[in-house]
Motif scaffolding. Structure first.
Motif, PDB file in Angstrom:
ATOM      1  N   ASP A  46     -18.074   8.171   4.209  1.00 46.30           N
ATOM      2  CA  ASP A  46     -19.059   9.064   3.570  1.00 46.30           C
ATOM      3  C   ASP A  46     -18.417  10.278   2.898  1.00 46.30           C
ATOM      4  OD1 ASP A  46     -18.408   9.599   6.328  1.00 46.30           O
ATOM      5  OD2 ASP A  46     -19.808  11.270   6.272  1.00 46.30           O
ATOM      6  N   LEU A  47     -17.150  10.546   3.200  1.00 48.08           N
ATOM      7  CA  LEU A  47     -16.470  11.705   2.612  1.00 48.08           C
ATOM      8  C   LEU A  47     -15.881  11.408   1.236  1.00 48.08           C
ATOM      9  CD1 LEU A  47     -14.467  13.039   5.722  1.00 48.08           C
ATOM     10  CD2 LEU A  47     -16.672  13.853   4.845  1.00 48.08           C
ATOM     11  N   VAL A  48     -15.742  10.118   0.906  1.00 43.14           N
ATOM     12  CA  VAL A  48     -14.955   9.723  -0.271  1.00 43.14           C
ATOM     13  C   VAL A  48     -15.873   9.374  -1.443  1.00 43.14           C
ATOM     14  CG1 VAL A  48     -13.091   8.245  -1.112  1.00 43.14           C
ATOM     15  CG2 VAL A  48     -13.197   8.848   1.323  1.00 43.14           C
ATOM     16  N   LEU A  49     -15.768  10.186  -2.495  1.00 38.92           N
ATOM     17  CA  LEU A  49     -16.562   9.989  -3.715  1.00 38.92           C
ATOM     18  C   LEU A  49     -15.898   8.978  -4.651  1.00 38.92           C
ATOM     19  CD1 LEU A  49     -18.919  11.065  -5.563  1.00 38.92           C
ATOM     20  CD2 LEU A  49     -17.293  12.805  -6.352  1.00 38.92           C
ATOM     21  N   GLY A  50     -14.590   8.997  -4.670  1.00 42.92           N
ATOM     22  CA  GLY A  50     -13.798   8.069  -5.472  1.00 42.92           C
ATOM     23  C   GLY A  50     -12.400   8.025  -4.877  1.00 42.92           C
ATOM     24  N   LEU A  51     -11.649   6.960  -5.172  1.00 48.63           N
ATOM     25  CA  LEU A  51     -10.368   6.728  -4.508  1.00 48.63           C
ATOM     26  C   LEU A  51      -9.271   6.510  -5.546  1.00 48.63           C
ATOM     27  CD1 LEU A  51      -8.844   6.121  -1.785  1.00 48.63           C
ATOM     28  CD2 LEU A  51      -9.528   3.728  -2.102  1.00 48.63           C
ATOM     29  N   VAL A  52      -8.170   7.251  -5.408  1.00 48.26           N
ATOM     30  CA  VAL A  52      -6.988   7.052  -6.247  1.00 48.26           C
ATOM     31  C   VAL A  52      -5.838   6.607  -5.344  1.00 48.26           C
ATOM     32  CG1 VAL A  52      -5.335   8.113  -7.822  1.00 48.26           C
ATOM     33  CG2 VAL A  52      -7.737   8.843  -7.868  1.00 48.26           C
ATOM     34  N   LEU A  53      -5.316   5.426  -5.600  1.00 47.81           N
ATOM     35  CA  LEU A  53      -4.202   4.884  -4.812  1.00 47.81           C
ATOM     36  C   LEU A  53      -2.999   4.733  -5.723  1.00 47.81           C
ATOM     37  CD1 LEU A  53      -6.098   2.115  -2.795  1.00 47.81           C
ATOM     38  CD2 LEU A  53      -5.339   4.348  -1.936  1.00 47.81           C
ATOM     39  N   ALA A  54      -1.930   5.475  -5.436  1.00 44.58           N
ATOM     40  CA  ALA A  54      -0.731   5.444  -6.277  1.00 44.58           C
ATOM     41  C   ALA A  54       0.484   5.041  -5.451  1.00 44.58           C
ATOM     42  CB  ALA A  54      -0.496   6.816  -6.907  1.00 44.58           C
ATOM     43  N   ALA A  55       1.256   4.103  -5.986  1.00 42.91           N
ATOM     44  CA  ALA A  55       2.535   3.727  -5.379  1.00 42.91           C
ATOM     45  C   ALA A  55       2.395   3.407  -3.893  1.00 42.91           C
ATOM     46  CB  ALA A  55       3.556   4.850  -5.576  1.00 42.91           C
ATOM     47  N   THR A  56       1.386   2.623  -3.560  1.00 40.36           N
ATOM     48  CA  THR A  56       1.125   2.313  -2.152  1.00 40.36           C
ATOM     49  C   THR A  56       0.774   0.845  -2.024  1.00 40.36           C
ATOM     50  OG1 THR A  56      -0.036   3.146  -0.178  1.00 40.36           O
ATOM     51  CG2 THR A  56      -1.352   2.944  -2.202  1.00 40.36           C
ATOM     52  N   ARG A  57       0.457   0.406  -0.806  1.00 36.37           N
ATOM     53  CA  ARG A  57       0.087  -1.000  -0.605  1.00 36.37           C
ATOM     54  C   ARG A  57      -0.947  -1.100   0.508  1.00 36.37           C
ATOM     55  NH1 ARG A  57       5.368  -0.865   1.510  1.00 36.37           N
ATOM     56  NH2 ARG A  57       6.224  -1.884  -0.325  1.00 36.37           N
ATOM     57  N   ALA A  58      -1.790  -2.135   0.426  1.00 35.16           N
ATOM     58  CA  ALA A  58      -2.839  -2.309   1.431  1.00 35.16           C
ATOM     59  C   ALA A  58      -2.401  -3.190   2.592  1.00 35.16           C
ATOM     60  CB  ALA A  58      -4.085  -2.904   0.785  1.00 35.16           C
ATOM     61  N   SER A  59      -1.321  -3.923   2.418  1.00 38.50           N
ATOM     62  CA  SER A  59      -0.858  -4.815   3.491  1.00 38.50           C
ATOM     63  C   SER A  59      -0.129  -4.011   4.565  1.00 38.50           C
ATOM     64  CB  SER A  59       0.074  -5.887   2.927  1.00 38.50           C
ATOM     65  OG  SER A  59       1.131  -5.281   2.214  1.00 38.50           O
ATOM     66  N   ALA A  60      -0.116  -4.540   5.781  1.00 37.93           N
ATOM     67  CA  ALA A  60       0.705  -3.955   6.840  1.00 37.93           C
ATOM     68  C   ALA A  60       2.178  -4.220   6.511  1.00 37.93           C
ATOM     69  CB  ALA A  60       0.331  -4.573   8.183  1.00 37.93           C
ATOM     70  N   ASP A  61       3.065  -3.526   7.199  1.00 36.80           N
ATOM     71  CA  ASP A  61       4.491  -3.730   6.943  1.00 36.80           C
ATOM     72  C   ASP A  61       4.941  -5.127   7.326  1.00 36.80           C
ATOM     73  OD1 ASP A  61       5.057  -1.232   5.933  1.00 36.80           O
ATOM     74  OD2 ASP A  61       5.768  -0.408   7.843  1.00 36.80           O
ATOM     75  N   ALA A  62       5.775  -5.715   6.486  1.00 39.19           N
ATOM     76  CA  ALA A  62       6.498  -6.920   6.888  1.00 39.19           C
ATOM     77  C   ALA A  62       7.480  -6.526   7.996  1.00 39.19           C
ATOM     78  CB  ALA A  62       7.245  -7.507   5.700  1.00 39.19           C
ATOM     79  N   GLU A  63       7.854  -7.487   8.823  1.00 39.23           N
ATOM     80  CA  GLU A  63       8.684  -7.182  10.000  1.00 39.23           C
ATOM     81  C   GLU A  63       9.988  -6.454   9.665  1.00 39.23           C
ATOM     82  OE1 GLU A  63       9.059  -6.505  13.841  1.00 39.23           O
ATOM     83  OE2 GLU A  63       7.286  -7.365  12.877  1.00 39.23           O
ATOM     84  N   PRO A  64      10.721  -6.844   8.610  1.00 39.35           N
ATOM     85  CA  PRO A  64      11.967  -6.114   8.305  1.00 39.35           C
ATOM     86  C   PRO A  64      11.713  -4.642   7.948  1.00 39.35           C
ATOM     87  CG  PRO A  64      11.908  -8.219   7.127  1.00 39.35           C
ATOM     88  CD  PRO A  64      10.549  -8.018   7.714  1.00 39.35           C
ATOM     89  N   VAL A  65      10.613  -4.371   7.242  1.00 38.64           N
ATOM     90  CA  VAL A  65      10.281  -2.984   6.873  1.00 38.64           C
ATOM     91  C   VAL A  65       9.912  -2.204   8.133  1.00 38.64           C
ATOM     92  CG1 VAL A  65       8.719  -1.517   5.535  1.00 38.64           C
ATOM     93  CG2 VAL A  65       9.508  -3.696   4.585  1.00 38.64           C
ATOM     94  N   ARG A  66       9.126  -2.842   8.976  1.00 42.59           N
ATOM     95  CA  ARG A  66       8.707  -2.189  10.216  1.00 42.59           C
ATOM     96  C   ARG A  66       9.922  -1.847  11.088  1.00 42.59           C
ATOM     97  NH1 ARG A  66       7.411  -3.843  15.179  1.00 42.59           N
ATOM     98  NH2 ARG A  66       5.901  -2.589  16.324  1.00 42.59           N
TER      99      ARG A  66
END
Length: 263
Positions: free
Chosen positions: A102-122
């Protein structure tokens, strides 16, 4: 423990809350405060442990970081805002959409990802966190994180920008950086959250970004029911710092359109 975030708050108009990348602070948004405060109320918090914000003693989690931001909204009297996040800030923005939609009027996503980390990154995050705690210095961030933050064009032609980013990385408190790495390593996949959003979204990616890819940006834009996507030329991971004019123009157009429709 409740952590009250430190935030810079400039300008008037539709609130625009910008969440910074790892391992920086809200200092990275200087060009956004200067370029956007004439049209919007620009709020740039230091996420917990970074800049002027305390770390607290909570277990590391992106959800805790999102709850901090929600508390900041209440503290500043902000009912709804356009929320933008770059890299780690994007993870926090997606968690905010999941926990406090309810707080978010619009969303800007830059240089990010929606997936969880792959095991090597984690595993790399957890190894870096352990080294940060063990050594008590930012050496591992300078060695392993800094090289991926800016693109080749910035390295070759924007020495002042690279120097500023390096300085921000070196100023990071090691304990906060370790906490944030553990929080990001444990974060969930956010595609279900994105698919459920009914607010407009803008997805941005630099065409020289190495840590996040255009393919991952497109996957987020495709998952969001109402999204546009922009590829920023000659920019690496910190596209807002490397190409501030292009970034600001895109955010201003997006936020201005939203403020017109939300009246």
């Amino acid at each position: 423990m409740t952590v009250q975030l430190y935030a810079r708050d400039v300008g008037t108009g539709t609130p625009l809350v910008l969440l910074h990348a790892f391992p920086l602070s809200s200092a990275m948004w200087l060009a956004q405060r200067e370029g956007l405060a004439g049209r919007f109320r620009v709020i740039t918090p230091d996420l917990r442990g970074f800049g002027g914000s305390r770390l607290g003693d909570d277990e590391p989690s992106v959800d805790a970081m999102a709850d901090d931001v929600a508390r900041l909204f209440r503290y500043l009297g902000v009912r709804r805002a356009v929320v933008g996040g770059l890299s780690m800030g994007g993870y926090v923005a997606m968690a905010l959409c999941r926990r406090h939609p309810d707080l978010v009027l619009g969303l800007v996503l830059a240089a990010t990802r929606a997936s969880a980390d792959a095991e090597p990154v984690r595993e790399a995050r957890l190894r870096q966190a352990a080294r940060l705690e063990r050594e008590g210095t930012t050496a591992v961030l300078v060695d392993e994180v800094l090289p991926g933050l800016v693109g080749p064009t910035t390295l070759q032609r924007r020495a002042l920008v690279y120097g500023r980013v390096r300085g921000l990385v070196q100023a990071t408190p090691p304990r906060a950086a370790a906490w944030a790495q553990r929080a990001m390593a444990g974060r969930p996949d956010s595609f279900a959250t994105l698919r459920g959003l009914r607010i407009p979204a803008l997805v941005m990616i630099g065409d020289e970004d190495a840590p996040a890819t255009e393919e991952e940006a497109r996957a987020m834009a495709d998952a969001l029911p109402n999204a546009e996507m922009l590829v920023i030329p000659r920019a690496g991971h910190l596209c807002a710092v490397e190409q501030p004019d292009l970034f600001n123009q895109a955010v201003a157009e997006f936020a201005a359109a939203l403020s017109r429709t939300s009246r």
